[in-house]
Enzyme design. Structure first.
Site, PDB file in Angstrom:
ATOM      1  N   HIS A  26       0.826  -1.219   0.000  1.00  0.00           N
ATOM      2  CA  HIS A  26       0.000   0.000   0.000  1.00  0.00           C
ATOM      3  C   HIS A  26       0.857   1.265   0.000  1.00  0.00           C
ATOM      4  O   HIS A  26       2.087   1.225   0.131  1.00  0.00           O
ATOM      5  CB  HIS A  26      -0.956  -0.005   1.195  1.00  0.00           C
ATOM      6  CG  HIS A  26      -0.273   0.068   2.533  1.00  0.00           C
ATOM      7  ND1 HIS A  26       0.278   1.231   3.042  1.00  0.00           N
ATOM      8  CD2 HIS A  26      -0.072  -0.882   3.502  1.00  0.00           C
ATOM      9  CE1 HIS A  26       0.786   1.011   4.244  1.00  0.00           C
ATOM     10  NE2 HIS A  26       0.601  -0.268   4.552  1.00  0.00           N
ATOM     11  N   SER A  32       1.535   4.211  -5.090  1.00  0.00           N
ATOM     12  CA  SER A  32       2.145   5.443  -4.587  1.00  0.00           C
ATOM     13  C   SER A  32       3.497   5.177  -3.918  1.00  0.00           C
ATOM     14  O   SER A  32       4.407   4.645  -4.549  1.00  0.00           O
ATOM     15  CB  SER A  32       1.164   6.125  -3.634  1.00  0.00           C
ATOM     16  OG  SER A  32       1.576   7.448  -3.337  1.00  0.00           O
ATOM     17  N   ASP A  85      -5.257  12.800 -10.992  1.00  0.00           N
ATOM     18  CA  ASP A  85      -4.423  12.704  -9.791  1.00  0.00           C
ATOM     19  C   ASP A  85      -3.723  14.046  -9.556  1.00  0.00           C
ATOM     20  O   ASP A  85      -2.891  14.477 -10.354  1.00  0.00           O
ATOM     21  CB  ASP A  85      -3.382  11.594  -9.965  1.00  0.00           C
ATOM     22  CG  ASP A  85      -2.686  11.218  -8.659  1.00  0.00           C
ATOM     23  OD1 ASP A  85      -2.534  12.098  -7.791  1.00  0.00           O
ATOM     24  OD2 ASP A  85      -2.295  10.049  -8.507  1.00  0.00           O
ATOM     25  N   HIS A  95      -5.921   9.837  -7.321  1.00  0.00           N
ATOM     26  CA  HIS A  95      -4.918   9.045  -6.612  1.00  0.00           C
ATOM     27  C   HIS A  95      -5.524   7.847  -5.881  1.00  0.00           C
ATOM     28  O   HIS A  95      -4.863   6.813  -5.738  1.00  0.00           O
ATOM     29  CB  HIS A  95      -4.184   9.952  -5.610  1.00  0.00           C
ATOM     30  CG  HIS A  95      -2.877   9.404  -5.141  1.00  0.00           C
ATOM     31  ND1 HIS A  95      -1.805   9.223  -5.983  1.00  0.00           N
ATOM     32  CD2 HIS A  95      -2.466   8.977  -3.918  1.00  0.00           C
ATOM     33  CE1 HIS A  95      -0.787   8.727  -5.291  1.00  0.00           C
ATOM     34  NE2 HIS A  95      -1.155   8.553  -4.041  1.00  0.00           N
TER      35      HIS A  95
END
Length: 479
Positions: free
Chosen positions: A204, A278, A425, A453
């Site tokens: 994540h 990310s 984003d 995002h």
């Protein structure tokens, strides 16, 4: 038409100027607020925890190498060498932790420099001064005092499970790891126990958790995929239900070591696919470079890759790109608060993370949506220490390494590289994905219209699950 275009250009320019002016005023005020909060927290820490706690506002401090205890940082370098269990390990510390130019810091620095100038000559200790006494070489280095104190605590043999700070949550969810003898990440593993064919690791992003994957993608994978792939979603060190040690600097090495210790080693993972979002993309690239023969496919979502112009300092350049000190767009304002202000961000953590159970209850009450409740839980379950160090040491601190990582993936790995990015984003611009493709020409970039995002996954989880299955199918059995 020409008049309309001219009017639009004027309005855009006007909006940009207003944003610049308002941003300067707002962030100048925030500079002062953070300066005041620094002393507020020092006083509260002293009364609650009976000692002055260091922060990155602290001035430089001398660290003398001797007796096998090594705390070193050359001036201009962001590296610390520490001795742990008789083994030298290189800790890479981003200078953005303690070097963040602002109006208040510049005034303070000018004042300190002026006072130093007025001191009599001979009182200033030179950096890296070598003193040879009785065959013992001692070197004096000037480094940030907070890093010195944290490393001294680790080397000095603190408790294996440091007590949570008063401003951190110590509920069962956040601190259950402290009562266990195992210091491993929280891992959500799904898939067949027998006849498993492939492994997939999900990583994540910043201020998130494994729920970003388990509450969106995991329920939407097909039965055939669930019977074929073993899926691993982790809470990174310092986030979700994973350990949140107060003495950790949350460096790249620490994050990678914990992933290996928690997934690759105990589950005997020999080869695997990686899906990362990310900040997790940086860890994914570093992991892929470390295990080049094990990665079957690499899927990156909104990778934060900002090429550094020649002559600029990499860490500072990336910090200004990720956190541009602007009030608009809102997500950039939030990133700037998190990145530039140690004490304001600690205050936000105190309000949100220490009370995360209330925020989860309110989310569940208002939205009655399981997915959003779990995503809010992941957003709130971390500590300021973890978020602050991870943000700086991973996103900013690896800026100078990204080119080498991408080149290694291009030259040393044969796996397929697929990149997804939301067109809307506002945190990590689409150009970052194309920047990655410029270093890895075989990478495929898929820009998803009207997604940002977060909604690059949340809201299109069914479609994305099918796309991932197709990627894994095409790379089955290959390394």
């Amino acid at each position: 038409m020409a008049v309309l275009d001219k009017t639009r250009s004027v309005l855009t320019l006007t909006g940009r100027v207003i944003n610049e002016v308002v941003s300067f005023i707002v962030f100048s005020i925030l500079d002062v607020v953070d300066f005041v909060l620094c002393y507020f927290y020092k006083v509260v820490d002293f009364f609650v925890e009976a000692e002055w706690k260091p922060c990155y506002c602290s001035s430089a401090k001398e660290a003398i190498t001797s007796s096998g205890k090594i705390l070193v940082s050359e001036q201009g370098e962001s590296k610390i060498v520490c001795l742990t269990s008789s083994k030298l390990q290189l800790e890479e510390i981003s200078d953005t932790l303690y070097t963040r130019p602002s109006l208040v810091s510049e005034v303070s620095k000018s004042t300190v420099n002026e006072l130093k100038r007025l001191k009599p000559e001979g009182t200033v200790i030179q950096s890296c001064e070598k003193i040879n006494k009785k065959r013992t070489v001692r070197s004096t280095f000037t480094i940030n005092s907070t890093i010195v104190e944290m490393l001294q605590g680790k080397i000095g043999g603190q408790q294996s499970h440091p007590i949570p700070r008063w401003s951190d949550c110590d509920c069962k969810t956040c601190n259950s790891w402290a009562s266990s003898c195992k210091e491993t990440l929280f891992v959500r593993a799904e898939g067949p126990k027998d006849n498993m064919q492939e492994d997939v690791l999900f990583i994540h992003g910043f201020i998130s958790s494994s729920a970003f994957w388990t509450e969106t993608l995991f329920p939407n994978f097909s039965n055939s995929a669930k019977s074929m792939y073993r899926l691993f979603a982790i809470d990174l060190l310092g986030f979700g239900r994973s350990p949140k040690p107060t003495d950790s600097l949350y460096t790249l090495r620490e994050h990678l070591d914990m992933i290996e210790r928690s997934v690759l080693e105990p589950y005997k993972v020999k080869s695997f696919h990686i899906v990362a979002h990310s900040l997790g993309c940086i860890l994914a690239l570093a992991l892929a470079v470390k295990h080049p023969g094990s990665v079957k496919s690499l899927t990156l979502l909104a990778p934060p890759y900002f090429p550094v112009p020649k002559g600029e300092q990499a860490t500072q350049h990336v910090m200004r790109r990720v956190a541009p000190r602007r009030v608009w767009p809102a997500i950039a304002f939030g990133a700037s608060i998190a990145c530039w202000y140690e004490h304001i961000s600690r205050t936000i953590c105190l309000l949100i993370c220490k009370n995360h159970r209330w925020w989860e209850f309110l989310t569940k009450l208002v939205t009655r949506n399981r997915m959003r409740t779990y995503l809010i839980e992941g957003f709130c379950c971390h500590t300021h220490n973890a978020a602050w160090h991870t943000l700086h040491n991973i996103i900013c601190g690896t800026a100078a390494k990204m080119d080498a990582y991408l080149d290694a993936v291009r030259n040393c790995l044969k796996c397929e590289v697929t990149i997804y990015h939301g067109r809307d984003d506002e945190l990590i611009p689409v150009e970052c994905s194309y920047n990655v493709q410029s270093r890895i020409p075989r990478a495929r970039v898929k820009v998803i219209e009207k997604k940002d995002h977060i909604t690059i996954v949340v809201g299109r989880q069914e479609d994305f699950a099918r796309e991932l299955e197709e990627i894994w199918k095409n790379n089955r059995g290959s390394n």
